[in-house]
Design an enzyme around this catalytic site. Structure first.
Site, PDB file in Angstrom:
ATOM      1  N   ASP A   1       0.861  -1.177   0.000  1.00  0.00           N
ATOM      2  CA  ASP A   1       0.000   0.000   0.000  1.00  0.00           C
ATOM      3  C   ASP A   1       0.906   1.238   0.000  1.00  0.00           C
ATOM      4  OD1 ASP A   1      -2.353   1.534   0.240  1.00  0.00           O
ATOM      5  OD2 ASP A   1      -2.043   1.693   2.395  1.00  0.00           O
TER       6      ASP A   1
ATOM      7  N   ASP B   1      -1.844  -0.648   6.346  1.00  0.00           N
ATOM      8  CA  ASP B   1      -2.052  -0.140   7.700  1.00  0.00           C
ATOM      9  C   ASP B   1      -3.482   0.301   7.954  1.00  0.00           C
ATOM     10  OD1 ASP B   1      -2.133   2.074   6.088  1.00  0.00           O
ATOM     11  OD2 ASP B   1      -0.971   3.354   7.437  1.00  0.00           O
TER      12      ASP B   1
END
Length: 798
Positions: A304, A535
């Site tokens: 990500d 996250d």
């Protein structure tokens, strides 16, 4: 909610006295912070093992003969248990300390104040506040909510988020994807839904690994060999020879002891445990130990952008007005009215801190699926903020402007006014652009180096982000990650076509949470081992389904809960160390397995040859054949060709790439080498054997000759296993040889260990046969390299 429930749990929460009463009544959330064995379970698991039981019985048998020197192998029971216990307890302590640091702390509302608490301090009827990314830690009933949506897919498999109203039940293990609220704890501890699941699914996970399952397959195979070899040895040594019960028993035990690969499972456990401790020093929490091994096998990393390649924090870079109206008050109002602001809204709040005090009439929280949020302020209008390519006409000047800015690697949000309330079913409706909010993210200083490491190791990196594709591509390009960029809204639905697209493109923007999960599945369908880093709450599903999920310590509670590895210091650069630790475990255990299994193979094969010859002698009236070794002989043979070298090799640095096919590779090495050692030892013994009625000196000399052949050939197995050489590996191999030279040189050692190399004819022949066996083992090593398609190297290169 009933009035009785309201009485027990007012919206202001429990009093300190009510909390104390529930603690006294045992109504606490007494679930362990992580699934792990207790100290007593660790001790039992390491003492009461199958191998210890076998060695224990054999030790008792030897002790009954009165020959204590032959019972030295019994020390293995103590050593195996002590080393295993010490290392596993150290690993447990490391993990438990890190788990406390990395655990999610729910925000608990009590009359004495609202604060985050460890999950085990939550009591029945506590009021717990929740927002985006929070995990539901205990079962409960919603007391208040504002556009609350909960994802229960990890529990039910249902992918769509579920809207929750006051009075609805929520289950532990689910997580919030949008909105805010508070719920009352109705079931805590082991009564909670997730705890019941975890009790079955989250047992100690040391055994769940490809490496250990491979070792178990090998051990099962060895068991099939042990039974016939063992029974044949027992029969021939006890019932076909006339050497007396004491001598026969010692020879029988001498045949059986080396068949047991006593250190193999121990060394595997130690390698895993030491890996946990080493990674713990780097603030890396390994929720499941085999993840160390798994990451070493990964060939695709899906990263990500936000929070992984870039730091979590943002700052306002520019506000580009698109109309005449000053939007400073609007941005200040939106930031002030967001109860759980994300990183973008926090940056806006820092830039526009003075709220105008407008009254919100409706709110729409940010969702990863819709890419916008908004608030209606009555006479002050309906305002939305989100992705320009979602809210704007792609052909408009504002959209082109946003695209141009995003191409510089900046995050761009569009602020606009809507013609309808933000909670309308067809919101956002017609949006009039008001301003472009340009945010700047700081790229992690270690990101480029980490990406270069993966490139050098032939590990593909795919950047998968919910941000604008052009912006994501610009950030990836600035880090030296080359490849095509695609907007995920153009991704094909078909899994096969999606897999083809993922092979072709490197960077993806505007990816929805469900698409992240689908992309992981598509890569896995092509045989890839996939690691997913993330996250946020939008990464949870992909983290869960990836082969290895890696979460940042500062990420959402939900992402940390489902990941196998949590980087508590939020350093993407820690991943190469995890990969390196996995390679150390896999590579070293393969070496150690070769040593232990070669010993088992030659022991079984030697026992079969001696047993079959002895059985033939019994049937045809020939001279029975005593087994060549007593227990002390096979004990000292294992000291410096296997035991000590294996311990050192299992903990040594090793950055070689992990290979698949562990069982095939180990058996391809151990079987032929073991057969060569066994046959050579048997020939050497047979050439020197003068019959069971020969003088004791002649019998000792024949056994010594066989042991010399065994040591030379087994030592050469160690010499090949230790390759490619470094200075310390050469030193290890040389010291192993010197240790045996010392043993054979010292009169006292020869007396203790029942050795007699004084017959030069027997000794010279034994050395020659051993050298021939070593030559065959060397040739086999080169041949195995050709079969496996691996170039053989004598010396390590940089």
């Amino acid at each position: 909610m009933t009035s009785e429930a309201a009485a027990v749990a007012p919206l202001s929460g429990l009093t300190d006295a009510e909390v104390a009463a529930r603690v006294a009544a045992g109504q606490t959330n007494d679930v362990p912070t992580r699934a792990a064995r207790s100290v007593s379970e660790i001790v039992r698991a390491n003492v009461f093992t199958r191998i210890n039981a076998i060695l224990g019985v054999l030790f008792v048998i030897v002790a009954s003969t009165g020959s204590l020197i032959n019972g030295l192998f019994g020390l293995l029971i103590i050593a195996n248990s002590a080393i295993g216990i010490i290392q596993e307890i150290r690993a447990k302590q490391t993990l438990d300390k890190l788990a406390i640091v990395g655990q999610a702390k729910p925000t608990v509302r009590r009359q004495s104040g609202t604060s985050p608490l460890p999950p085990n301090e939550v009591v029945l009827d506590d009021v717990i506040e929740i927002g985006p990314g929070d995990q539901i830690v205990v079962d409960g009933v919603i007391l208040e909510e504002a556009n609350l949506e909960v994802d229960e897919s990890l529990l039910t498999g249902e992918a769509d988020p579920i809207a929750k109203d006051a009075g609805d039940a929520v289950m532990s293990g689910s997580f919030v994807v949008a909105g805010t609220g508070a719920y009352r704890a109705t079931k805590v501890g082991r009564e909670a839904y997730a705890a019941k699941l975890a009790e079955e699914a989250s047992k100690f996970t040391l055994v769940k690994s490809e490496l250990r399952s491979g070792i178990n397959k090998i051990l099962r195979f060895i068991t099939y060999l042990l039974w016939p070899a063992g029974l044949l040895t027992i029969y021939t040594q006890l019932f076909t020879t006339d050497a007396g019960w004491r001598e026969s028993v010692l020879r029988m035990v001498g045949a059986l002891v080396p068949m047991v690969p006593e250190g193999l499972v121990l060394m595997t456990s130690i390698a895993f445990a030491v890996g946990v401790i080493r990674l713990g020093r780097r603030q890396c929490l390994v929720n499941e130990l085999p993840a160390i091994e798994g990451l070493a096998r990964v060939d695709v990393v899906c990263a990500d952008k936000t929070g992984t390649l870039t730091e979590n924090g943002m700052r306002l870079s520019e506000l580009k007005q698109l109309g005449d109206e000053d939007v400073s008050e609007v941005l200040a109002a939106l930031a002030a009215d967001d109860p759980r602001p994300n990183a973008s809204m926090q940056a806006i709040a820092e830039a526009y801190g003075d709220s105008p005090g407008w009254t919100a009439t409706a709110t729409a929280p940010f969702k990863s699926a819709t890419k916008w949020s908004g608030t209606s302020y009555g006479e002050h209008g309906n305002w939305v903020i989100g992705a320009p390519d979602v809210l704007l006409d792609p052909s408009s000047a504002a959209a082109e402007d946003a695209e141009r800015i995003g191409a510089q690697g900046l995050r761009v949000l569009m602020l606009g006014s809507s013609d309808r309330s933000v909670d309308a079913p067809d919101a956002p409706g017609m949006v009039t652009p008001a301003a472009l909010v340009v945010l700047e993210q700081k790229v992690r200083p270690d990101a480029r180096e980490t990406l270069e490491y993966f490139a050098d190791q032939q590990v593909s990196v795919k950047v998968i982000s919910g941000d604008n594709a052009v912006s994501v591509g610009a950030v990836a390009g600035s880090l030296g990650l080359h490849g095509e960029t695609m907007d995920a809204r153009r991704l094909p639905e078909d899994t096969g076509e999606l897999a083809d697209t993922l092979e072709e493109y490197t960077t993806f923007g505007r990816v929805r949470p469900d698409q992240k999960r689908t992309m992981v599945h598509a890569l896995q369908s092509r045989g890839h081992t996939v690691a997913m880093t993330g996250d946020g709450v939008n990464d949870v599903l992909a983290l869960k389904d990836a082969d290895i999920g890696v979460a940042m310590g500062s990420g959402s509670a939900a992402s940390r809960a489902v990941a196998q590895i949590v980087l508590l210091d939020n350093k993407f650069a820690t991943l190469p160390y995890v990969v390196g630790e996995g390679r150390r475990v896999i590579g070293n255990i393969e070496r150690v397995s070769n040593l232990f299994l070669t010993k088992t193979v030659y022991s079984v094969f030697l026992a079969l040859l001696v047993g079959l010859v002895g059985l033939g002698s019994k049937l045809f009236g020939g001279d029975p054949l005593l087994f060549p070794f007593q227990p002390i002989h096979v004990t000292i043979a294992a000291w410096f060709t296997i035991g000590i070298p294996a311990f050192i090799l299992s903990l040594a640095p090793n950055n070689e790439r992990a290979h698949t096919g562990f069982v095939k590779r180990v058996m391809l090495a151990a079987l032929p080498s073991g057969l060569v050692v066994g046959v050579a030892t048997f020939i050497s013994y047979l050439a020197a054997y003068d019959g069971q009625y020969a003088p004791a000196v002649a019998q000792t000399q024949a056994s010594t000759g066989a042991l010399i052949t065994l040591l030379i050939s087994a030592w050469w197995v160690l010499a090949t296993v230790a390759r490619p050489y470094e200075w310390w590996r050469v030193l290890l191999v040389v010291c192993s040889a010197l240790a045996y030279i010392v043993i054979f040189s010292l009169p006292l050692a020869r007396e203790w260990f029942m050795l007699d190399p004084s017959n030069m004819a027997v000794t010279s022949r034994a050395v020659l046969i051993g050298l021939v066996a070593a030559g065959l083992i060397e040739a086999l090593w080169w041949l195995q390299g050709r079969i496996l398609g691996e170039p053989r190297r004598l010396w390590r290169t940089s």
